[in-house]
Every structure is written in structure tokens, then in C-alpha cells.
Design an enzyme around this catalytic site. Structure first.
Site, mmCIF file in Angstrom:
data_model
loop_
_atom_site.group_PDB
_atom_site.id
_atom_site.type_symbol
_atom_site.label_atom_id
_atom_site.label_comp_id
_atom_site.label_asym_id
_atom_site.label_seq_id
_atom_site.Cartn_x
_atom_site.Cartn_y
_atom_site.Cartn_z
ATOM 1 N N ASP A 17 36.663 -57.959 55.735
ATOM 2 C CA ASP A 17 35.978 -57.334 55.349
ATOM 3 C C ASP A 17 35.502 -56.110 55.178
ATOM 4 O OD1 ASP A 17 33.455 -56.542 57.026
ATOM 5 O OD2 ASP A 17 34.945 -55.357 58.047
ATOM 6 N N SER A 18 34.954 -55.114 54.681
ATOM 7 C CA SER A 18 34.529 -53.881 54.551
ATOM 8 C C SER A 18 35.840 -52.727 55.436
ATOM 9 C CB SER A 18 33.391 -53.394 53.985
ATOM 10 O OG SER A 18 32.702 -53.188 55.238
ATOM 11 N N TYR A 49 29.919 -51.948 52.830
ATOM 12 C CA TYR A 49 29.773 -52.770 51.386
ATOM 13 C C TYR A 49 27.895 -52.438 51.531
ATOM 14 C CZ TYR A 49 33.755 -55.535 50.555
ATOM 15 O OH TYR A 49 35.334 -55.760 50.282
ATOM 16 N N GLY A 50 27.551 -52.441 52.529
ATOM 17 C CA GLY A 50 26.310 -52.222 53.221
ATOM 18 C C GLY A 50 24.824 -51.447 52.510
ATOM 19 N N CYS A 80 31.800 -60.675 57.381
ATOM 20 C CA CYS A 80 31.445 -59.038 56.911
ATOM 21 C C CYS A 80 29.831 -60.027 57.378
ATOM 22 C CB CYS A 80 31.750 -58.193 55.910
ATOM 23 S SG CYS A 80 30.580 -57.507 55.746
ATOM 24 N N ASN A 81 28.809 -59.506 57.671
ATOM 25 C CA ASN A 81 27.347 -59.212 57.639
ATOM 26 C C ASN A 81 26.919 -59.662 55.834
ATOM 27 O OD1 ASN A 81 26.354 -60.214 60.161
ATOM 28 N ND2 ASN A 81 27.519 -58.708 60.546
ATOM 29 N N THR A 82 27.302 -58.120 55.542
ATOM 30 C CA THR A 82 26.794 -58.298 54.655
ATOM 31 C C THR A 82 27.219 -58.529 53.185
ATOM 32 O OG1 THR A 82 26.553 -55.407 55.295
ATOM 33 C CG2 THR A 82 26.569 -55.915 52.348
ATOM 34 N N GLU A 160 33.050 -47.309 65.924
ATOM 35 C CA GLU A 160 34.052 -47.021 65.204
ATOM 36 C C GLU A 160 34.712 -45.468 66.048
ATOM 37 O OE1 GLU A 160 34.219 -45.938 61.128
ATOM 38 O OE2 GLU A 160 33.586 -48.037 61.105
ATOM 39 N N CYS A 197 26.198 -57.845 63.593
ATOM 40 C CA CYS A 197 26.991 -56.668 62.768
ATOM 41 C C CYS A 197 28.096 -56.942 63.535
ATOM 42 C CB CYS A 197 26.711 -55.355 63.149
ATOM 43 S SG CYS A 197 27.803 -53.918 62.043
ATOM 44 N N THR A 198 29.619 -57.105 62.986
ATOM 45 C CA THR A 198 30.599 -57.406 63.325
ATOM 46 C C THR A 198 31.330 -56.287 64.381
ATOM 47 O OG1 THR A 198 32.020 -56.584 61.211
ATOM 48 C CG2 THR A 198 31.401 -59.396 61.803
ATOM 49 N N HIS A 199 30.615 -54.513 63.942
ATOM 50 C CA HIS A 199 30.901 -53.958 65.048
ATOM 51 C C HIS A 199 30.444 -53.763 66.517
ATOM 52 C CE1 HIS A 199 31.427 -51.634 61.156
ATOM 53 N NE2 HIS A 199 32.689 -50.875 62.163
#
Length: 288
Positions: A17-18, A49-50, A80-82, A160, A197-199
């Protein structure tokens, strides 16, 4: 069937992931595949990355896979979705000998299986929303579906900072989701919401409170883990060991911050000393 010898079944699943959001996918993988060895790479030097171009994301993703290959892996999960939206097909072409899976297709499949009225919402970051990867994936599976997407980039900051629940968090979520929750008639109401989104899975309890019981949440992290397990089984790549798998963390910058912020995403505390700092620039893409 993937060409992997019996002795290589204990090779790790590489996850990248980023940053830290992909740890929600790692949680789901550990739950679904507790005896698999896992290597997680957070490209924290180049997060997010977005905001990057598709060409840059593809290059970053290829470098990440090459770095993971140096750790002996048998499969890759793009947490990572992006990167899933921009680089999945590229990586699958670059590494045809190992399974490479992203988070978008499993999430789209789960949404189509879940929806009752074919009215699906997707919340994600602005880049993922604008890319329309989820919308396209859902409509490919269910052409008559109604898909509404809403960018909720503010949710990343909430996740976060560890602001996962509470009245203020719910107020922010309600404000961000208001375009999706406007209701005219019963047939117009959203019945399924993809956490794109993974968040976002860290906010699922608060989101569920806001959207109500009539809306089913689809966690792309959990659905991705199920897809990975099924793919490994199909390829006869499941690890036969009966003990808990090993877990290693790699980052490209700030291992101390990674370990601290990871506590908001991962089910176990991560010691900064256990996070290895690597220089991903050494792992050039094939065309460089």
C-alpha cells in the site's frame, strides 16, 4: 495452475500500500489465512498515491512488487484502491507466474451480491472516485445497477488520527454522506454502501450508525481476503503449515511514525524496531 514447487508453499503473500491504510487488508488476511506468512510494504516515502499520475503509480507499484519478490513471495495483494485501479492489469501482465489481486473487483462483486434494490453507493478518496473504477466494475457485473459515488477524503484523516467513533465523528460522516443519503421514495434509497478505501473499515461502526440498518456496508478489505484465499486454493498455493504465519513490515520512510499510526489500523501493536526501512528506488521497473 501457478508453477510453484511444494517447498515454496511456505513463501509469503506480499501485500503493499502507499501507507498504513492497507493494514486493514492485512488484518483481514491474517483472519482468513492465519497460517500464511505475510510481508507488508508501506511506500510511506511517496504517500499518497492518489495525487500521482497513472504512469507514476504503475512505476511505484512495479517497484513495490520487485521489492517484495526479494523477500520470496508466492502472491501479491494490492492493498490500495488507487494502485488497484491504475496498476492491477499492468502488474498482472508483468508478473504472470504469480497471482496478483487488487481490492476493487472483490468489493464490486460483494456489492452486487449484497444489494437488494440494485442501488449501490461507493465512498472512496477523490482519486478513486474520479477514476470510476468501482462504478465500472459494478456496472460490468450488474449493468442495470444504480451506482452513486462520493469522495470522502476527510475520512482518511479521521482514521489516521484515531477518531473512529463519537458524536463529532458521526456528524462529519453525516455531512460527507449527505449527497448519498438524500431519499425521495423507497425505491430511490441506497441499500448497499461500499467502503472503497482501505482506511474506511476503521470507521465502519460510526458509518453504520449514520446510514442506518437499511444500508448494508461492504468492506473491501474483508472481501479481498476471501478472494485471496479462494485464489490460493484454486492454484494449490495454500500453506500447509499448522502454526501461525510470520509477519514482516517494510517501509520506505519513517518507520517510527508508521508504527505509531499503525495502531489505529492494525489489531496488534507494532514495535518501531520491527519495521524495516528499505530503499525502494533500488528496485527499478522492468523498462527502466
Amino acid at each position: 495452475m501457478t508453477d510453484v514447487h511444494t517447498g515454496e508453499l511456505e513463501a509469503a503473500i506480499g501485500v503493499f500500500d502507499s501507507g498504513v491504510g492497507g493494514l486493514t487488508v492485512l488484518n483481514a488476511l491474517r483472519e482468513a489465512l492465519p497460517n500464511e506468512n505475510l510481508v507488508y510494504l508501506g511506500d510511506t516515502a511517496r504517500v499518497p498515491y492518489g495525487t500521482k499520475s497513472a504512469v507514476s503509480v504503475m512505476r511505484y507499484a512495479e517497484q513495490a512488487v520487485r521489492a517484495l519478490q526479494a523477500r520470496r513471495i508466492k502472491a501479491v495483494v494490492i492493498a490500495c484502491n488507487t494502485a488497484s485501479a491504475m496498476a492491477l492489469e499492468h502488474l498482472q501482465k508483468c508478473y504472470p507466474s504469480i497471482p496478483v489481486l487488487g481490492v476493487i473487483e472483490p468489493g464490486a462483486q460483494a456489492a452486487c451480491q449484497t444489494t437488494r434494490r440494485k442501488h449501490i453507493g461507493v465512498i472512496a478518496t477523490e482519486s478513486t472516485t474520479n477514476n470510476q473504477a468501482y462504478q465500472k466494475a459494478i456496472l460490468e457485473l450488474m449493468p442495470d445497477a444504480r451506482v452513486q459515488a462520493q469522495a470522502c477524503s476527510l475520512f482518511v484523516a479521521l482514521a489516521e488520527e484515531g477518531w473512529h467513533q463519537g458524536e463529532l465523528v458521526e456528524q462529519i460522516i453525516a455531512k460527507c454522506l449527505s449527497p448519498l443519503l438524500e431519499k425521495n421514495g423507497v425505491e430511490e434509497q441506497l441499500d448497499t454502501l461500499v467502503l472503497g478505501c482501505t482506511h474506511f473499515p476503521t470507521l465502519s461502526a460510526a458509518i453504520a450508525t449514520v446510514v442506518g440498518e437499511s444500508v448494508t456496508l461492504v468492506d473491501s478489505a474483508a472481501t479481498t481476503a476471501k478472494a485471496v484465499k479462494a485464489r490460493l486454493a484454486d492454484e494449490h498455493l495454500l500453506n500447509p503449515q499448522l502454526v501461525a504465519g510470520q509477519l514482516n513490515f517494510l517501509v520506505t520512510d519513517g518507520p517510527e511514525r508508521f508504527a505509531r499510526v499503525a495502531n489505529n489500523f492494525f489489531n496488534e501493536a507494532i514495535a518501531p524496531a520491527s519495521v524495516e526501512l528499505i530503499d525502494i528506488q533500488h528496485f527499478s521497473a522492468a523498462d527502466e
